[in-house]
Design a protein around this motif. Structure first.
Motif, PDB file in Angstrom:
ATOM      1  N   ILE A  49       0.875  -1.165   0.000  1.00 17.21           N
ATOM      2  CA  ILE A  49       0.000   0.000   0.000  1.00 17.21           C
ATOM      3  C   ILE A  49       0.913   1.216   0.000  1.00 17.21           C
ATOM      4  N   LEU A  50       0.815   2.050  -1.025  1.00 16.52           N
ATOM      5  CA  LEU A  50       1.795   3.104  -1.251  1.00 16.52           C
ATOM      6  C   LEU A  50       1.407   4.400  -0.550  1.00 16.52           C
ATOM      7  N   ASP A  51       2.405   5.062   0.012  1.00 17.97           N
ATOM      8  CA  ASP A  51       2.340   6.453   0.449  1.00 17.97           C
ATOM      9  C   ASP A  51       1.152   6.730   1.356  1.00 17.97           C
ATOM     10  N   VAL A  52       1.130   6.102   2.514  1.00 15.53           N
ATOM     11  CA  VAL A  52       0.090   6.347   3.506  1.00 15.53           C
ATOM     12  C   VAL A  52       0.596   7.422   4.461  1.00 15.53           C
ATOM     13  N   THR A  53      -0.147   8.516   4.593  1.00 19.74           N
ATOM     14  CA  THR A  53       0.262   9.619   5.461  1.00 19.74           C
ATOM     15  C   THR A  53      -0.404   9.494   6.820  1.00 19.74           C
ATOM     16  N   PHE A  54       0.299   9.915   7.854  1.00 18.43           N
ATOM     17  CA  PHE A  54      -0.172   9.809   9.225  1.00 18.43           C
ATOM     18  C   PHE A  54      -0.049  11.155   9.924  1.00 18.43           C
ATOM     19  N   GLU A  55      -1.003  11.415  10.801  1.00 16.24           N
ATOM     20  CA  GLU A  55      -0.847  12.453  11.801  1.00 16.24           C
ATOM     21  C   GLU A  55      -0.429  11.755  13.096  1.00 16.24           C
ATOM     22  N   ALA A  56       0.302  12.474  13.920  1.00 21.74           N
ATOM     23  CA  ALA A  56       0.824  11.833  15.124  1.00 21.74           C
ATOM     24  C   ALA A  56      -0.297  11.368  16.028  1.00 21.74           C
ATOM     25  N   ARG A  57      -0.175  10.111  16.474  1.00 26.96           N
ATOM     26  CA  ARG A  57      -1.082   9.517  17.459  1.00 26.96           C
ATOM     27  C   ARG A  57      -2.521   9.426  16.963  1.00 26.96           C
ATOM     28  N   GLN A  58      -2.739   9.492  15.681  1.00 24.25           N
ATOM     29  CA  GLN A  58      -4.090   9.392  15.135  1.00 24.25           C
ATOM     30  C   GLN A  58      -4.255   8.033  14.465  1.00 24.25           C
TER      31      GLN A  58
END
Length: 754
Positions: A721-730
């Motif tokens: 699964i390509l390029d998954v963005t995260f916010e911290a602790r979410q």
């Protein structure tokens, strides 16, 4: 005696056929032969106080005793010519049965022919004459696709008669029967392809029998004295002779099919199955079934060399052992639960509880043949058998079965004309099973249970912050018991294992909010051209040391170290922002003080500055340092200002394996896998999925990945699964469409740059 011969009617200008028969292809699975033939015998049961006995016996029949063998050999040769002559390539010849024809002619060239005889007892035999269309003889031999009008409704489509032909190397079967009134009948049937002979094209289905009086076609041999000795019945019942049967592994294959599909019929005393060969007789009956299954389970487990084969043994023979336990010793007595239904009549549920049980329910109807299984995660460690043997309920469920008797489908019983709708029947059945299992779960609530998918309903633990190591008090005991260690301990005085030190974990730095009396130093640091922590800063270093380290390193344009950083988030961030003015400047008036505003852990400190994204507090664009990123050769890095190399947005950088946690579960309702992901800081990652545990030999392919909360779709390539963005602790919950589409345990690893 009338003349006997093979007879194939002509097409008379009608449709011609190849070698591929849909009915035969449908039953090529190894378990189909025993399932279909035993079911037909069960439908013809006579005395319900005695079991139906079905015997599978491998014979080596002398070629001289095969009826009209020379003519059969010639017809197969004509079929070969008809099928292969138009082919222009070798591939076309293979696709049109070249290998089959070669094997068939080779079988007919020997001195003996392997034949499997399937004989039943305590049955009616095939009653009826050549023109009795409502009788068993005509419907089995001459009429394809007609449902049974007799017995308990085991056969509902009339295509199971094709199953024996799928296991004949000559596509030829002989039938011999004796009825209760003492009548005999013997006939042969073969299903080949069309062929040309004497200028005429003949149909693919032919019969061997008597021809007399110039009447076209052939009839069964009905005089017992005219039936060849090996084929003559001496008791009431029916024999099937599968000509050219492949003997390789036949006993094991039939034994496994018998146990899997008919364990309840055998356990209930309604069926006995015998397997006869040169090495002896193996019998499955009510008294010996459990022991026979245990022996066969051990044999199959020992012979299984791959993980896939071992899993198949557990899913078939292993599960059957638990079903037998449910029938013989169910919880709460026999049955465990009883449903009196207005349409189905009496429905029984037998349940056993065992930590090693598969948590499955098998669904059956009369004559106690397995239809299908379902896993319901309401109770851990159980096996259940649902039986509907009521005449009315059995008829309704038979209407809902598919041709292979492996599913109850609501679409096959739409309702109306005095019949209830199938969807309501299935809803009531599943609700009965569900409520019964729930009651057992509540009854045993005091006993700890491992409930599958429980984690998806529990909140995640937000108490542990990244970079904070959880510690406890170690206490050394005098000795460790076998129960504590899971393995026997060494004898006193022998050599003891020396614990090896573990490598230290990857350090994680958490920047602690500054106190009010440190604001001046903080302002000096943030106003500095370095704009924040540098690689020289370390946890626990004094502010003077940190400032010195910052001055000794080159400025990295557009980025500063993360943690709870200057911008209120984790991960890499812009070198300028609401905590600093333009490069080389000072903090704007009123923006001094400690960090505040929504960081990953909520507001921190008494300050008044809040993270506003990539703009100044006044809404103006963030000034960009001249010259671009030093590592990009003076050019601005792709992706826009403030973006780290390889990132997918401002302030993002790739996450490492230790910074992403996961939990996965299978949703039976959606028939899809859910993946819950969480990162310890803001960033991006490419994820690689692999099957784990006993499924680790299988390769996974991710067809699609969709964020359950936002509906966002992610690009998937192979197992990634390509390029998954995260916010911290979410947390981020993805719904996955995996190939193959099945229940599977998965592992997730972070793969950079894929």
């Amino acid at each position: 005696m009338s003349e006997t011969q093979w007879f194939f009617p002509t097409t008379q200008g009608g449709e011609e056929s190849g070698l591929n028969d849909p009915g035969i292809e449908f039953f090529r699975k190894s378990g189909s032969l025993a399932r279909e033939t035993i079911q037909n015998s069960g439908d013809a049961r006579v005395e319900y106080g005695k079991p139906v006995t079905v015997t599978f016996e491998l014979l080596q029949l002398p070629m001289t005793q095969v009826p009209e063998v020379d003519r059969l050999r010639a017809i197969i040769g004509e079929c070969r010519e008809y099928m292969l002559k138009p082919c222009k390539t070798e591939r076309q010849k293979d696709e049109n049965g070249r290998k089959w024809f070669e094997k068939a002619l080779q079988l007919l060239s020997g001195s003996h022919l392997p034949v499997l005889r399937i004989r039943d007892e305590n049955t009616t035999g095939l009653e009826g004459g050549e023109l009795d269309e409502d009788k068993a003889w005509f419907r089995l031999i001459k009429k394809q696709g007609s449902a049974s009008m007799h017995g308990v409704g085991g056969g509902t489509f009339g295509i199971g008669q094709r199953a024996p032909f799928a296991f004949s190397g000559l596509r030829t079967v002989f039938y011999s029967t004796q009825t209760r009134d003492g009548r005999h009948a013997f006939i042969g049937k073969t299903i080949l392809s069309s062929f040309r002979e004497k200028g005429q094209v003949h149909r693919p289905i032919g019969f061997w029998g008597e021809q007399s009086g110039g009447v076209p076609g052939v009839r069964a041999v009905r005089n017992a004295n005219d039936i060849i000795e090996p084929f003559r019945r001496t008791s009431v019942g029916t024999d099937l002779y599968i000509m050219g049967f492949d003997p390789h592994g036949w006993k094991e294959s039939i034994a496994d099919s018998v146990v899997r599909n008919f364990f309840a019929a055998i356990q209930g005393g309604g069926l006995v199955v015998r397997l006869v060969a040169d090495d002896g007789v193996q019998e499955f009956n009510a008294a010996t079934l459990e022991q026979s299954v245990d022996v066969r389970y051990r044999q199959a487990s020992k012979a299984a060399t791959s993980k896939a084969a071992q899993k198949e043994v557990r899913d078939n023979l292993g599960v059957t052992r638990h079903y037998l336990k449910a029938l013989s010793a169910p919880v709460r007595g026999k049955p465990s639960f009883l449903l009196q239904h207005a349409d189905l009549g009496s429905v029984e549920l037998y349940v056993t509880l065992d930590p090693d049980a598969p948590s499955r329910t098998v669904f059956m109807r009369k004559p106690r043949i397995r239809v299908y299984e379902r896993t319901q995660n309401l109770l851990s460690g159980y096996a259940a058998v649902l039986l509907c043997e009521d005449a009315k309920g059995n008829d309704l469920l038979a209407r809902m079965e598919d041709p292979s008797h492996s599913e109850w489908s609501k679409e096959r019983l739409p309702g109306g004309e005095g019949l209830p709708p199938g969807d309501r029947l299935l809803t009531d059945i599943y609700a009965f099973v569900r409520e019964s299992l729930k009651s057992l779960a509540q009854q045993d609530a005091a006993v700890p249970q491992d409930l599958p998918d429980l984690g998806r309903y529990l909140p995640e633990d937000d108490a542990i912050r990244p970079g904070v190591r959880q510690t406890g008090t170690r206490r050394r005991t005098q000795s460790v018991s076998d129960q504590e260690s899971g393995r026997p301990q060494q004898a006193q005085g022998q050599k003891r294992a020396v614990p090896r030190p573990r490598p230290p974990l990857q350090p994680q730095v958490l920047l602690i909010p500054l106190e009010a009396d440190e604001q001046e130093v903080n302002e000096a640091l943030t106003a500095d051209q370095g704009n924040g922590p540098t690689p020289g800063m370390r946890s626990g270093a004094s502010l003077d040391e940190s400032a010195t380290a910052a001055a000794s390193h080159e400025q990295e344009d557009g980025a500063g170290r993360g943690g709870v950083g200057r911008n209120g988030t984790e991960g890499i961030g812009p070198s300028v922002g609401p905590f600093a003015g333009p490069v080389g400047g000072t903090l704007p008036q009123g923006q001094g003080g400690t960090r505040a505003g929504p960081g990953p852990f909520g507001p921190e400190g008494p300050g008044a500055v809040e993270w506003q994204g990539l703009s100044t507090e006044e809404g103006l664009p963030v000034p960009q340092p001249a010259g671009g990123h030093p590592r990009q050769g003076g050019q601005q890095a792709a992706g826009g200002p403030g973006e780290s190399p390889g990132g997918s947005g401002p302030g993002l950088r790739a996450l490492s394996q230790t910074q992403v946690t996961m939990r996965a579960w299978f949703s039976a309702e959606e028939k899809s896998t859910h993946l819950l992901l969480r990162a310890t800081r803001r960033g991006r990652a490419t994820l690689r999925l692999t099957a784990s545990g006993e499924d680790s030999d299988y390769e996974l392919r991710v067809a699609s990945a969709v964020d359950v909360r936002t509906g966002e779709s992610f690009e998937c390539v192979g197992d990634r699964i390509l390029d998954v963005t995260f916010e911290a602790r979410q947390g981020k919950e993805l719904r996955l469409d995996l190939r193959p589409a099945r229940r599977v345990a998965i592992l997730v690893e972070v793969a950079h740059g894929a």
